[in-house]
Design an enzyme around this catalytic site. Structure first.
Site, PDB file in Angstrom:
ATOM      1  N   GLU A   1      -5.531  -8.517   0.480  1.00 31.91           N
ATOM      2  CA  GLU A   1      -6.200  -8.104   1.725  1.00 31.91           C
ATOM      3  C   GLU A   1      -7.648  -7.840   1.382  1.00 31.91           C
ATOM      4  O   GLU A   1      -7.940  -6.953   0.565  1.00 31.91           O
ATOM      5  CB  GLU A   1      -5.571  -6.835   2.322  1.00 31.91           C
TER       6      GLU A   1
ATOM      7  N   GLU B   1       0.819  -1.239   0.000  1.00 32.76           N
ATOM      8  CA  GLU B   1       0.000   0.000   0.000  1.00 32.76           C
ATOM      9  C   GLU B   1       0.842   1.274   0.000  1.00 32.76           C
ATOM     10  O   GLU B   1       0.511   2.255   0.695  1.00 32.76           O
ATOM     11  CB  GLU B   1      -0.956   0.003   1.197  1.00 32.76           C
TER      12      GLU B   1
HETATM   13  O1  AHR Z   1      -5.037  -5.380   7.656  1.00 29.05           O
HETATM   14  C1  AHR Z   1      -4.859  -4.178   8.330  1.00 29.05           C
HETATM   15  C2  AHR Z   1      -4.135  -3.130   7.494  1.00 29.05           C
HETATM   16  O2  AHR Z   1      -4.945  -2.730   6.421  1.00 29.05           O
HETATM   17  C3  AHR Z   1      -2.871  -3.594   6.814  1.00 29.05           C
HETATM   18  O3  AHR Z   1      -1.774  -3.493   7.665  1.00 29.05           O
HETATM   19  C4  AHR Z   1      -2.729  -2.620   5.680  1.00 29.05           C
HETATM   20  O4  AHR Z   1      -2.089  -3.169   4.572  1.00 29.05           O
HETATM   21  C5  AHR Z   1      -4.149  -2.219   5.378  1.00 29.05           C
HETATM   22  O5  AHR Z   1      -4.282  -0.847   5.352  1.00 29.05           O
END
Ligand code: AHR
Length: 532
Positions: free
Chosen positions: A334, A223
């Site tokens: 994610e 990210e």
């Molecule tokens: O999963 C929690 C957070 O969400 C992770 O660390 C990040 O990659 C995302 O913003």
């Protein structure tokens, strides 16, 4: 990026403290340590009790493609109680001799996850992996600026990879493109995979692992487009840097499969793909959704689908102007519901989201999307696995399986490897024609000998009668039916009431080439039928 995650939006608007402080955390119960937020989740649902019939038509010659089992992956981050107190708890009577919680491992094995991503997440962008190897009493504790807490470094690369061995899952490591360097990333590859008589490979041997770990999946940062990330970059700088990291990492081990950071911005994705297309195998997309309102939460699933389709379109557009090569796949590495919980400094219970039945139906809808997009989504990681945004919640004496555990379990265990192109007719939520009440995926196996039909009735109050028709497959009249349901959409599992939402197994009879089946209100049903 989590467009609907107020925490991260808050970060950009208000700075670190405000972002880390965003929370409507569930009330903590002194006896249970964790209590359901049911009373917080009041909403007026549509009152209707009936819905028009739906149609699901299957032609077993109409295959979408092969499902990559890597879509049933998950993620653990050095954050809150995910690793320490969740995965890893040396000294606990529930842990094995190496410190891993055995009850947690059993629960994870039930999910049959394929891939496990680590160490972050945002944590990865400040992590020096060299702090986390070797004798434990020599490892330095470090301040983690991403989550504002101390990382003891007791769980490092060897502990993670040992965990993957125990769980028999494929490891996926994200390198630090924030405070890190390409040399550190290449050294990490050498430590894990090196076979020669070289320094880092020898360190691994010295630390007890003679054979290379053969870690194939590596992420090029996390990210990095976001203001919350250590070492934020624009697309131009990221692609230039990522190319150099990727080259060096591949020169250490040419068999690596690399994941570049993608975003929901077309401009970002085009730039990254144009620069990296020869060297990467995946581009990532992160999505966190959620709402206390059913229509909004299900609309969010459609939105997730739209984001994935947009990225698929960008990949197609970029690749169309290139010589033919293996396509780049999407890594949804994610994804989950996340909108209630925060990460206040000092609070060990960070991001401990309490999931209800509505969230479980959203998770089922997301898995349906991955099935339907199996040709482009080839890797996905439910974020996360234990305690943090997790299907599995622990306390000192045991664990509870949250609602979202069950859809994942059913899809991962019972879906076939081939996705079928189901024709679905269903009423939709008012004013949202692309968000039907009934959401479906259908899978079979190579030889068309089995049908697994996942039916998500997202209507808050009405049962849906479904006419199911199939060509090219004659099912046995009797099959297996799994149902995930509960008293209402707000119901949760707690330590006091751990079985409010589970997957109930029963037998279905009367299946035929054409038959009618009723999907109860707010339920996931998975029908497993064998060829007659
Ligand atoms: O999963 C929690 C957070 O969400 C992770 O660390 C990040 O990659 C995302 O913003």
């Amino acid at each position: 990026m989590a467009v609907q995650n107020p925490g991260r939006r808050g970060f950009l608007k208000n700075g670190v403290t405000a972002a880390l402080g965003v929370a409507t955390l569930p009330l903590l119960s002194p006896t249970l340590g964790w209590a359901a937020p049911g009373t917080l989740e009041m909403e007026q649902e549509a009152a209707g009790k009936s819905a028009a019939s739906s149609l699901v038509k299957l032609d077993f010659d109409r295959r979408i493609g092969e499902i990559d089992r890597n879509i049933y992956g998950s993620f653990i981050e050095e954050l809150g109680r995910c690793i320490y107190g969740g995965v890893y708890d040396p000294g606990s009577p529930l842990s094995d001799s190496e410190g891993y919680r055995e009850d947690v491992m059993r629960a994870i094995k039930g999910l049959r996850i394929s891939v496990l991503r680590w160490p972050g997440g945002n944590f990865a962008s400040g992590y020096n992996w060299k702090d986390g190897i070797g004798p434990k009493n020599k490892r330095p504790p470090r301040w983690d600026p991403a989550w504002q807490e101390v990382d003891s470094n007791q769980f490092g690369t060897d502990e993670f990879l040992r965990y993957c061995e125990k769980l028999q899952v494929q490891p996926y490591i994200t390198v630090n493109m924030g405070t890190g360097t390409m040399q550190e990333a290449a050294d990490w590859v050498e430590y894990c995979n090196g076979t020669e008589n070289t320094y880092w490979a020898n360190q691994r041997r010295k630390n007890g692992h003679l054979a290379p770990y053969k870690v194939k999946l590596w992420g090029l940062g996390n990210e990095v487009y976001g203001g919350w990330e250590i070492g934020q970059m624009d697309a131009r700088n990221y692609s230039a840097d990522a190319l150099q990291y990727a080259k060096l990492m591949k020169w250490m081990d040419p068999t690596l499969r690399l994941v570049a950071v993608g975003d929901t911005s077309v401009n970002w994705d085009v730039r990254v793909l144009e620069q990296l297309t020869e060297i990467i195998d995946y581009i990532s997309l992160h999505h966190y959704g959620g709402s206390l309102n059913t229509e909004k939460e299900m609309r969010d699933a459609t939105y997730f689908h739209d984001q994935l389709r947009a990225l698929e379109g960008v990949i197609t557009a970029v690749m169309a102007n290139r010589p033919p090569r293996k396509p780049i796949a999407i890594a949804a590495d994610e994804w989950n519901i996340w909108f209630r919980s925060g990460a206040q400094p000092g609070n060990p219970h960070k991001l401990e989201e309490i999931y209800n039945l509505r969230d479980a139906l959203w998770v089922a809808s997301a898995l349906n999307i991955f099935h339907r997009m199996c040709n482009s989504v080839r890797l996905a990681c439910l974020a996360q696995l234990v305690n943090v945004l997790a299907p599995i919640m622990t306390n000192r004496t045991g664990l509870v399986l949250q609602t979202i555990y069950y859809p994942f379990l059913l899809y991962s265990n019972y879906a076939g490897n081939i996705a079928l192109d189901a024709l679905v007719r269903s009423d939709a939520f008012p004013g949202m024609p692309s968000t039907p009440y009934l959401d479906v995926s259908a899978t079979t196996d190579d030889a068309n000998r089995k049908l697994t039909l996942a039916l998500v009735n997202r209507h808050p109050t009405a049962d849906i009668p479904v006419n199911i028709e199939m060509e090219g497959f004659r099912p046995q009249a009797t099959g297996t039916l799994f149902e995930v349901n509960g008293a209402n959409l707000n119901v949760t599992n707690t330590f006091a009431e751990p079985h409010n939402v589970i997957a109930k197994r029963s037998t279905i009879s009367g299946a035929a080439r054409r038959f009618r089946h009723t999907c109860p209100a707010h339920s996931l049903q998975v029908l497993v039928l064998d060829q007659a």
